[in-house]
Design an enzyme around this catalytic site. Structure first.
Site, PDB file in Angstrom:
ATOM      1  CD  GLN A 116      -0.247   7.728 -25.337  1.00  0.00           C
ATOM      2  OE1 GLN A 116       0.333   8.794 -25.262  1.00  0.00           O
ATOM      3  NE2 GLN A 116       0.058   6.847 -26.269  1.00  0.00           N
ATOM      4  CB  SER A 327     -30.942  20.337 -40.912  1.00  0.00           C
ATOM      5  OG  SER A 327     -30.774  21.729 -41.080  1.00  0.00           O
ATOM      6  CG  HIS A 331     -25.048  22.156 -45.973  1.00  0.00           C
ATOM      7  ND1 HIS A 331     -23.873  21.772 -45.396  1.00  0.00           N
ATOM      8  CD2 HIS A 331     -24.752  22.448 -47.261  1.00  0.00           C
ATOM      9  CE1 HIS A 331     -22.903  21.821 -46.284  1.00  0.00           C
ATOM     10  NE2 HIS A 331     -23.419  22.222 -47.436  1.00  0.00           N
ATOM     11  CG  LEU A 384     -35.416  24.757 -47.534  1.00  0.00           C
ATOM     12  CD1 LEU A 384     -35.884  24.963 -48.970  1.00  0.00           C
ATOM     13  CD2 LEU A 384     -33.897  24.650 -47.495  1.00  0.00           C
ATOM     14  CD  GLN A1172       4.609   8.694 -24.191  1.00  0.00           C
ATOM     15  OE1 GLN A1172       5.188   9.748 -24.364  1.00  0.00           O
ATOM     16  NE2 GLN A1172       3.316   8.645 -23.952  1.00  0.00           N
ATOM     17  CD  GLU A1239      11.863  15.265 -25.400  1.00  0.00           C
ATOM     18  OE1 GLU A1239      11.882  16.469 -25.624  1.00  0.00           O
ATOM     19  OE2 GLU A1239      12.780  14.662 -24.793  1.00  0.00           O
TER      20      GLU A1239
HETATM   21  C1  LIG Z   1     -17.162  21.378 -36.924  1.00  0.00           C
HETATM   22  C2  LIG Z   1     -17.861  21.638 -38.215  1.00  0.00           C
HETATM   23  C3  LIG Z   1     -17.344  21.115 -39.367  1.00  0.00           C
HETATM   24  C4  LIG Z   1     -17.965  21.359 -40.573  1.00  0.00           C
HETATM   25  N1  LIG Z   1     -17.427  20.842 -41.705  1.00  0.00           N
HETATM   26  C5  LIG Z   1     -18.044  21.052 -42.885  1.00  0.00           C
HETATM   27  C6  LIG Z   1     -17.524  20.528 -44.079  1.00  0.00           C
HETATM   28  O1  LIG Z   1     -16.500  19.834 -44.078  1.00  0.00           O
HETATM   29  N2  LIG Z   1     -18.164  20.787 -45.222  1.00  0.00           N
HETATM   30  C7  LIG Z   1     -19.304  21.537 -45.248  1.00  0.00           C
HETATM   31  O2  LIG Z   1     -19.843  21.720 -46.301  1.00  0.00           O
HETATM   32  N3  LIG Z   1     -19.807  22.051 -44.143  1.00  0.00           N
HETATM   33  C8  LIG Z   1     -19.212  21.834 -42.963  1.00  0.00           C
HETATM   34  N4  LIG Z   1     -19.743  22.383 -41.834  1.00  0.00           N
HETATM   35  C9  LIG Z   1     -20.909  23.239 -41.934  1.00  0.00           C
HETATM   36  C10 LIG Z   1     -22.190  22.454 -41.750  1.00  0.00           C
HETATM   37  O3  LIG Z   1     -22.424  21.659 -42.873  1.00  0.00           O
HETATM   38  C11 LIG Z   1     -23.316  23.439 -41.571  1.00  0.00           C
HETATM   39  O4  LIG Z   1     -23.056  24.163 -40.415  1.00  0.00           O
HETATM   40  C12 LIG Z   1     -24.644  22.765 -41.421  1.00  0.00           C
HETATM   41  O5  LIG Z   1     -24.957  22.036 -42.533  1.00  0.00           O
HETATM   42  C13 LIG Z   1     -25.742  23.746 -41.074  1.00  0.00           C
HETATM   43  O6  LIG Z   1     -26.908  23.030 -40.756  1.00  0.00           O
HETATM   44  P1  LIG Z   1     -27.650  23.229 -39.355  1.00  0.00           P
HETATM   45  O7  LIG Z   1     -28.875  22.421 -39.380  1.00  0.00           O
HETATM   46  O8  LIG Z   1     -26.744  22.935 -38.251  1.00  0.00           O
HETATM   47  O9  LIG Z   1     -27.962  24.768 -39.422  1.00  0.00           O
HETATM   48  P2  LIG Z   1     -28.341  25.755 -38.253  1.00  0.00           P
HETATM   49  O10 LIG Z   1     -27.114  26.237 -37.580  1.00  0.00           O
HETATM   50  O11 LIG Z   1     -29.374  25.151 -37.393  1.00  0.00           O
HETATM   51  O12 LIG Z   1     -28.993  26.919 -39.101  1.00  0.00           O
HETATM   52  C14 LIG Z   1     -28.216  27.633 -39.982  1.00  0.00           C
HETATM   53  C15 LIG Z   1     -29.008  28.724 -40.681  1.00  0.00           C
HETATM   54  O13 LIG Z   1     -29.968  28.149 -41.552  1.00  0.00           O
HETATM   55  C16 LIG Z   1     -31.238  28.693 -41.349  1.00  0.00           C
HETATM   56  N5  LIG Z   1     -32.196  27.605 -41.503  1.00  0.00           N
HETATM   57  C17 LIG Z   1     -32.090  26.365 -41.019  1.00  0.00           C
HETATM   58  N6  LIG Z   1     -33.123  25.606 -41.442  1.00  0.00           N
HETATM   59  C18 LIG Z   1     -33.907  26.406 -42.181  1.00  0.00           C
HETATM   60  C19 LIG Z   1     -35.123  26.219 -42.890  1.00  0.00           C
HETATM   61  N7  LIG Z   1     -35.730  25.056 -42.914  1.00  0.00           N
HETATM   62  N8  LIG Z   1     -35.632  27.271 -43.553  1.00  0.00           N
HETATM   63  C20 LIG Z   1     -35.038  28.476 -43.534  1.00  0.00           C
HETATM   64  N9  LIG Z   1     -33.888  28.713 -42.893  1.00  0.00           N
HETATM   65  C21 LIG Z   1     -33.337  27.692 -42.233  1.00  0.00           C
HETATM   66  C22 LIG Z   1     -31.230  29.250 -39.948  1.00  0.00           C
HETATM   67  O14 LIG Z   1     -32.070  30.371 -39.857  1.00  0.00           O
HETATM   68  C23 LIG Z   1     -29.771  29.608 -39.733  1.00  0.00           C
HETATM   69  O15 LIG Z   1     -29.551  30.945 -40.086  1.00  0.00           O
HETATM   70  C24 LIG Z   1     -19.144  22.144 -40.613  1.00  0.00           C
HETATM   71  C25 LIG Z   1     -19.676  22.668 -39.427  1.00  0.00           C
HETATM   72  C26 LIG Z   1     -19.040  22.416 -38.227  1.00  0.00           C
HETATM   73  C27 LIG Z   1     -19.616  22.976 -36.965  1.00  0.00           C
HETATM   74  S1  FES Z   2      -5.919  13.266 -26.323  1.00  0.00           S
HETATM   75 FE1  FES Z   2      -6.348  11.176 -26.621  1.00  0.00          FE
HETATM   76  S2  FES Z   2      -5.411  10.238 -24.940  1.00  0.00           S
HETATM   77 FE2  FES Z   2      -4.799  12.323 -24.760  1.00  0.00          FE
END
Ligand SMILES: Cc1cc2nc3c(=O)[nH]c(=O)nc-3n(C[C@H](O)[C@H](O)[C@H](O)COP(=O)(O)OP(=O)(O)OC[C@H]3O[C@@H](n4cnc5c(N)ncnc54)[C@H](O)[C@@H]3O)c2cc1C
Ligand code: FES
Ligand code: FES
Length: 1308
Positions: A116, A327, A331, A384, A1172, A1239
């Site tokens: 849309q 990752s 996480h 880790l 709509q 609406e």
């Molecule tokens: C939009 C959104 C929705 C989400 N929804 C959920 C949800 O529904 N449920 C949920 O559980 N989580 C949720 N999350 C969180 C998400 O699971 C975590 O942000 C994610 O798992 C982190 O992993 P990463 O690799 O991105 O970490 P990064 O952001 O890359 O790193 C995070 C931290 O971990 C440390 N780190 C990373 N790898 C290592 C390593 N090997 N050794 C030591 N330290 C390390 C880093 O130093 C950093 O401080 C959400 C996140 C977002 C952005």
């Molecule tokens: S936000 Fe999906 S079409 Fe407008």
């Protein structure tokens, strides 16, 4: 280890093109890079935090372990460009365009009416494209999981899902090369093979990228990584950047060094032994899921308890893109308090294998680690490497639970991991472990409770004791961040109960003779709602076979910009390239709800790099808004979020950074009014009380059998248009002329606001609107204010200024739907006939008048909905509070006011022990009659819609089936409701209906149409082309509509109130008829000529080929003194029947089916109109069941992004959604007998709400409780759970709502 001071070259590929970036900034994300540096603006910004999916791209990366390319979708807003070394990025522009060829995904989404406004469309396209790339024949489950990470605010998802589903299971990704190979294989493979070689680089060189504040270092070996970590122990490791990225963006975290271990092979190794799985910490959650799924398919069930529990959450945790990026290690190490996986890993006896230069170490992933205990955590220099997840033992059971505001892509409110080990051959607890998320700053353990339950038998006594112990051990104070305290406590023990039953069930299955059967009714405690794929039937009137095939009116024509939306070529305001000297604006907003401004010190901000100027109220050359609503705060602030000053800088990042350095000293002022109750107490109102009355209310109350009194609270709603508020102001060199490019429903109002602010006449200002990425009322008045703020900055600096709000600022500053408090006193007979009603409404208008007075008027005028109440009095008032000013929103008071009416309808039915539909039917208008404002109307089509909806939905038989279901299931209940609708279309004054158009025919025969309506995604331009095509009798391909602007069509009216196509259609029609009339003599002379010949002949004869069209509008008058007026040109009638299932233990609900019947009269474009209806209905489902704004007692909005504020996602629409347009109806008032449907569908979402209350009533009745007469809106999981009172909720003493430190308070 030392690294070079020079940055390395960052090499990656975008759409097959090699990018060599020599000055890459580690803080720069891919979204910004694509949009601003590569000018690939198809990828959109919607939230910046990974939650909306508007920025979805596909990343292809060589996996040195599997030696395959991994293609995955990712949210570009969270991808640091430095992480892309050696990767190939595919954006929406890379898969197809109108200039080359369109990819089938793009084509189908456009032709299937899956777009849309088009702002979400490129993200949707890329999600589906990536899915097909990996799974040419995706299952419906895969499709649902894929789309869960993409939000759309317009369509209601059904057509998007159907476009995606059209590829499975028989077709392949792309049919262009015979359906075997994707059309882009060739191009991408070039880039990928280069990326491949880079990834296998044997030199394992350290890559270093220096930015303005941060340095990015990517070592090539584990030894290198450990050395770096030793050297920079505080430097974070970045993997998916989904935890660190949002912290950097939203919390201002700015680490000087970031280490990227993405190239370290050891972090990606999977080892499978008899003891369990060891998973590399670098594996992405989507990869972890695949590994676990393989293990589960190969091993016996008893060994895979932990794996299964993890898998359960892997489908709903975040969206697909985040699961692809995040990752396992990131996480775990992030230890987020709502982590879904940590509680399971924590109870599952997992072990972390960590490394440092000193060597390897094993750390138990247990409650101490998760609580952040220093002696149980990684040392700063440790990394880790992998995680060991053991198989489960014979009598070991592991379960996982989570409840979130929304089924998919929402952080859990509470989650849990639970494990019990029973002694062999007995039911005695040998070991027990319970971890909860969402109830504290870390994952929380019920350690002591578990210890005390050791040795207990797995029986009901143990459960009861466990509940008491857990509630004692995990207290949650009334002031706990996140609020919902009682609900969260209820979830703690509801999950325990689910675990108890789950283990019992498994014991029973393993040892049928050793354990008693679970009563069938209790089994309903177990199953979670599945992720089901929605489908539906849309029925509308068949075309008249006599209609010429070239005449497009009445046909389901694709959205005029559909293809451009899908290819990313449609240009939105912020997609326009920046001019050489363009500045970027960021605003400083008030942190106080009510205060005097003592001083503003911008000196520090002005000293920062790139900052050009700081603009305040003193810089406004003309009017600084009005006394009631300032552009820039002047002397005082009246809400948190009010604009105080603005920083203009050479980039948005610089401007934003500088806003944090502006120092404002406030002196708080009393009173601070936040809620409606506060406003009533302080007599703080906007405008006088409005009242309507008919019959003799007092007398009628004396003659009725019963009277009920009550009140109901209705929460507000955020518009959440996907494109945030955006404006560009471009001053011209001469005569103070200005061009304004704005995302606005009301170009003329924007023009007026800027003229006033600058003190110049309107004729110097040209306001351009090409398209708007969703508006829903939120871009009616607010863009005018924001444009004026930007214009003042442009005037002061003499430069073009771009002002695009970030999502958080947009939600904070701009207000939304008015929350409403409704009080009612209803007198009725025992047969359900309502004789008298005395109603009082208050709405929370926020701090300025905006449209609040109109909204309360509409709530009153429309409150009766479909019912004739002979003696009815309604009074209403808008409250002035210290909240951001609320404004127009789809439905404009009707969704709130009529909701209160339906609440007391249901309450009367409950009191009379009658089915609610009978009471509704009994009180409905039946014959030609007058509304409460004495306007005559014929309810015939209302009754037809109601009856057809009853029939289409098989209401009666399904009601019976639901009763049977409810008898057999104690913990799950179903409910059904049918709600009628009388929606009056339009504005309160005649002048609002005027519209103008300008139509040019060029000498080549092409036609240019301009009109005063704005394309908001609602398809107005498509309809206008259909009108022009019919009137001029030329094919649609001859006709073009470009932007609308205030030079071509002056003095336009806001495109709103469902009337845009009505009134502009009349204007276009009139202009076209004028032109056709002028051509007629020529056509008559040469009837066999072509259009081009006629046009050329007209030109030769000096006949003007340009005409304006004007529609004066409908008569609309309202006399509030007398309480009467013919105010609305016509009504849209409708009915909706919805069925839901609720989980009484968690409050979750599933929308099973909705049938909608709407009297659309003759639809100019059924595809657009059904779009709509479905879109509005879905927004209504959000309003009534999901969307919750949370304010602190001081009026600070907590919910400032999609992570905290949930709009419906693809899983929230009914599994079955059928829409039927009532056939053979007439509306002589509107063009071609059509109706405006923008609406009305919104209110039909309330049928889901009332189906929920029906299910709740079934639960309460089974538990011997009276029905809850009024449930507040929205019916969130919290409300549903707490209304289904049971032995668990009984254990929870109600939190003191008067506690002065509550995290959030109701404002309605
Ligand atoms: C939009 C959104 C929705 C989400 N929804 C959920 C949800 O529904 N449920 C949920 O559980 N989580 C949720 N999350 C969180 C998400 O699971 C975590 O942000 C994610 O798992 C982190 O992993 P990463 O690799 O991105 O970490 P990064 O952001 O890359 O790193 C995070 C931290 O971990 C440390 N780190 C990373 N790898 C290592 C390593 N090997 N050794 C030591 N330290 C390390 C880093 O130093 C950093 O401080 C959400 C996140 C977002 C952005
Ligand atoms: S936000 Fe999906 S079409 Fe407008
Ligand atoms: S902008 Fe990236 S997910 Fe919303």
């Amino acid at each position: 280890m030392s690294h070079s001071k020079e940055s390395d070259e960052l090499v990656f590929f975008v759409n097959g093109r090699k990018i060599v970036e020599r000055s890459s900034d580690p803080e720069e994300n891919l979204l910004f890079y694509l949009r601003k540096k590569l000018r690939l603006t198809g990828t959109k910004y919607g939230c910046g935090g990974g939650s909306c999916g508007a920025c979805t791209v596909m990343i292809s990366r060589y996996d040195p372990i599997s030696k395959k390319i991994r293609h995955f979708s990712a949210t570009a807003c969270l991808v640091p460009i430095c992480s892309l070394y050696g990767a190939a990025v595919t954006t929406v522009e890379g898969i197809g365009s109108t200039k080359t060829r369109i990819h089938p995904v793009q084509e189908r989404i456009a032709k299937g009416h899956g777009t849309q406004c088009g702002f979400c469309t490129p993200g949707m396209v890329m999600s589906i494209y990536t899915l097909l790339r990996n799974h040419p024949e995706p299952s419906t489950e895969q499709l649902m999981e894929t789309l869960g990470g993409n939000l759309c605010r317009c369509t209601g998802y059904r057509p998007i899902v159907e476009s995606g589903r059209s590829f499975s299971p028989s077709s392949s990704c792309c049919q262009m090369n015979g359906g075997k190979k994707c059309c882009l294989d060739q191009e991408e493979s070039k880039a990928e093979s280069k990326a491949n070689r880079m990834a296998e680089d044997p030199q394992k060189k350290v890559l270093t990228f220096h930015g303005e504040k941060t340095t990015w270092i990517s070592p090539g070996t584990l030894a290198g990584l450990l050395e770096l970590k030793m050297e920079h122990p505080d430097a974070p490791l970045v993997m998916g950047n989904t935890s660190l990225g949002p912290d950097m963006k939203f919390k201002g975290v700015s680490p000087p060094i970031i280490i990227s271990p993405a190239r370290i092979l050891e972090l990606f190794i999977v080892t499978n032994t008899e003891e369990g799985l060891t998973l590399g910490a670098g594996l992405r959650l989507a990869q972890v899921r695949d590994v676990l799924a393989d293990a589960v398919s190969e091993l016996p069930e008893e060994k895979t308890q932990t794996y299964r529990a993890l898998l359960k959450h892997m489908r709903t945790l975040a969206g697909q893109q985040i699961r692809n990026m995040a990752s396992l290690g990131g996480h775990i190490i992030s230890r987020l308090p709502t982590s879904d996986l940590n509680p399971i890993l924590g109870v599952g006896n997992c072990i972390l294998n960590v490394a440092s230069k000193e060597g390897m170490q094993q750390i138990p992933l247990n409650d101490h680690f998760l609580a952040g205990a220093t002696n149980a955590s990684l040392k700063p220099e440790q990394v880790l490497v992998s995680v060991f997840i053991p198989i489960s033992r014979k009598w070991e059971f592991v379960s996982a639970f989570r409840q979130a505001p929304r089924q998919q892509n929402a952080l859990a409110i509470v989650n849990a991991g639970m494990r019990v080990l029973l002694k062999d051959g007995t039911h005695t607890i040998a070991d027990l472990n319970i971890l909860y998320g969402g109830v504290g700053p870390t994952t929380v353990s019920a350690r002591e409770s578990c210890r005390r339950l050791l040795g207990r038998c797995w029986d009901e006594d143990m459960l009861n004791e466990a509940c008491r112990l857990v509630l004692d051990e995990i207290p949650l104070p009334a002031s706990a961040p996140g609020g919902r305290v009682d609900y969260r406590r209820a979830l703690l023990i509801s999950f325990l109960f689910k675990f108890y039953i789950d283990v019992w069930r498994q014991l029973q299955m393993r040892e049928p003779s050793g354990y008693p059967d679970i009563p069938k009714k209790l089994l309903s405690a177990l199953e979670d709602f599945p992720l089901t794929i929605p489908w539906g039937i849309q029925s509308f009137e068949r075309m008249d076979p006599q209609q010429p095939s070239q005449d497009p009116v009445g046909r389901p024509i694709m959205h005029q910009s559909g293809i451009k939306h899908a290819t990313g070529e449609a240009v939105f305001c912020d997609d326009m390239p920046a001019l050489a000297d363009e500045l970027f604006l960021a605003v400083v907003t008030s942190t106080r709800p009510h205060a005097k401004i003592i001083s503003i010190d911008a000196s520090e901000a002005l000293a920062l790099p790139g900052v050009i100027d700081v603009i305040t109220a003193q810089d406004v050359p003309g009017e600084n808004g009005s006394e009631e609503e300032r552009l820039y705060a002047q002397d005082e602030v009246i809400c948190v979020g009010q604009i105080v000053c603005a920083v203009a800088a050479d980039s948005y990042a610089h401007a934003k950074q500088a806003t944090r350095k502006v120092k404002i000293v406030y002196k708080d002022v009393e009173p601070v009014i936040v809620s409606i109750q506060d406003a009533i107490k302080h007599k703080s109102f906007i405008g006088p009380e409005k009242k309507l009355e008919q019959g003799d209310v007092e007398k009628a109350f004396q003659a009725v059998d019963q009277i009920i009194e009550g009140e109901v609270h209705f929460g507000g709603q955020e518009h959440f248009y996907l494109e945030t508020q955006s404006v560009r102001v471009v001053p011209k060199a001469e005569d103070a002329e200005i061009d304004i490019y704005v995302s606005s429903q009301d170009a003329a109002f924007t023009q007026e606001m800027v003229a006033c602010a600058l003190g110049i006449p309107k004729n110097r200002i040209n306001c351009h609107v090409r398209r708007v990425g969703g508006a829903f009322g939120g871009k009616s008045s607010k863009p005018g204010l924001l444009a004026a703020v930007a214009a003042v900055a442009a005037n002061k600096t003499g430069c073009p200024v771009r002002f695009v709000l970030e999502r958080g600022d947009d939600m904070l500053i701009t207000g939304g739907r008015h929350p409403l408090l409704g009080k009612y006193k209803i007198g009725f007979m025992n047969n359900g006939k309502i004789e008298a009603a005395d109603i009082e409404y208050h709405i929370n208008g926020g701090c300025t008048p905006d449209d609040s007075e109109l909204v309360i008027e509409y709530a009153l005028l429309k409150l009766e909905n479909a019912y004739k109440i002979p003696n009815l009095r309604v009074r209403g008032r808008a409250c002035k509070t210290n909240l951001p000013s609320n404004t127009a929103f789809r439905g404009f008071g009707f969704p709130q006011g009529a909701f209160v009416t339906e609440t007391w309808m249901s309450a009367v039915a409950a009191k009379c022990h009658l089915p609610p539909e009978k009471v509704r039917e009994l009180n409905m208008y039946r014959t030609i009659d007058r509304t409460i404002h004495k306007q005559e109307f014929n309810p015939e089509n209302l009754i037809r819609c109601w009856e057809k909806c009853m029939e289409n939905s098989s209401y009666c038989s399904r009601r019976k089936a639901i009763e049977e279901f409810n008898e057999q299931n104690y913990w799950k209940k179903r409910g059904i409701a049918i709600i009628p609708m009388k929606f009056s279309v339009g504005f309160p004054k005649t002048f609002y209906y005027q519209a103008a158009a300008l139509v040019h025919i060029y000498t080549d025969g092409s036609v240019l149409v301009a009109h005063g309506g704005v394309e908001l995604g609602q398809g107005i331009n498509t309809k206008m082309i259909q009108v022009a095509s019919r009137e001029l009798k030329v094919p649609m391909s001859y006709i073009h509509i470009g932007e609308m602007n205030t030079v071509t069509v002056p003095n336009t009216i806001t495109t709103a109130a469902s009337t845009g196509a009505d009134v502009n259609g009349k204007a276009v029609q009139s202009a076209c008829q004028t032109l056709r009339k002028r051509l007629q003599p020529i056509i008559s002379q040469t009837p066999n000529g072509t259009w081009e010949q006629w046009v050329n002949e007209a030109f030769a004869q000096s006949i003007s080929l340009s005409a304006t069209g004007y529609f004066r509008g409908y008569e609309a008058r309202m006399d509030w003194e007398k309480g009467e007026g013919d105010i609305f040109p016509y009504f849209v009638f409708g009915a909706a029947c919805s069925e839901v299932e609720i989980d009484c233990l968690t409050g979750a609900h599933k929308n099973i089916r909705t049938d909608i019947v709407i009297d659309a009269s003759f639809s100019i474009n059924p595809a657009v109109d059904i779009g709509q209806i479905e879109g509005a209905f879905t927004q209504g489902v959000g309003l009534y069941t999901l969307e919750e704004l949370k304010y602190s007692p001081e009026g600070v909005l907590h919910t400032r992004g999609p992570e905290q504020y949930q709009i419906p996602s693809v899983t929230d629409i009914p599994e079955e959604l059928h829409v039927s347009l009532l056939t053979t109806t007439q509306n002589p008032k509107a063009i071609y007998s059509s109706k405006g449907l923008g609406e009305s569908g919104m209110f039909l979402g309330s049928s889901v709400f009332f189906a929920i209350t029906d299910a709740v009533a079934a639960a309460r009745s089974e538990r011997g409780l009276p029905p809850a007469l009024a449930m507040n809106s929205p019916a969130t999981p919290e409300l549903i759970r707490m209304a289904c009172v049971d032995q668990f909720t009984d254990l929870i003493p109600q939190t003191d709502s008067k506690c002065s430190e509550l995290w959030s308070i109701p404002i309605a």
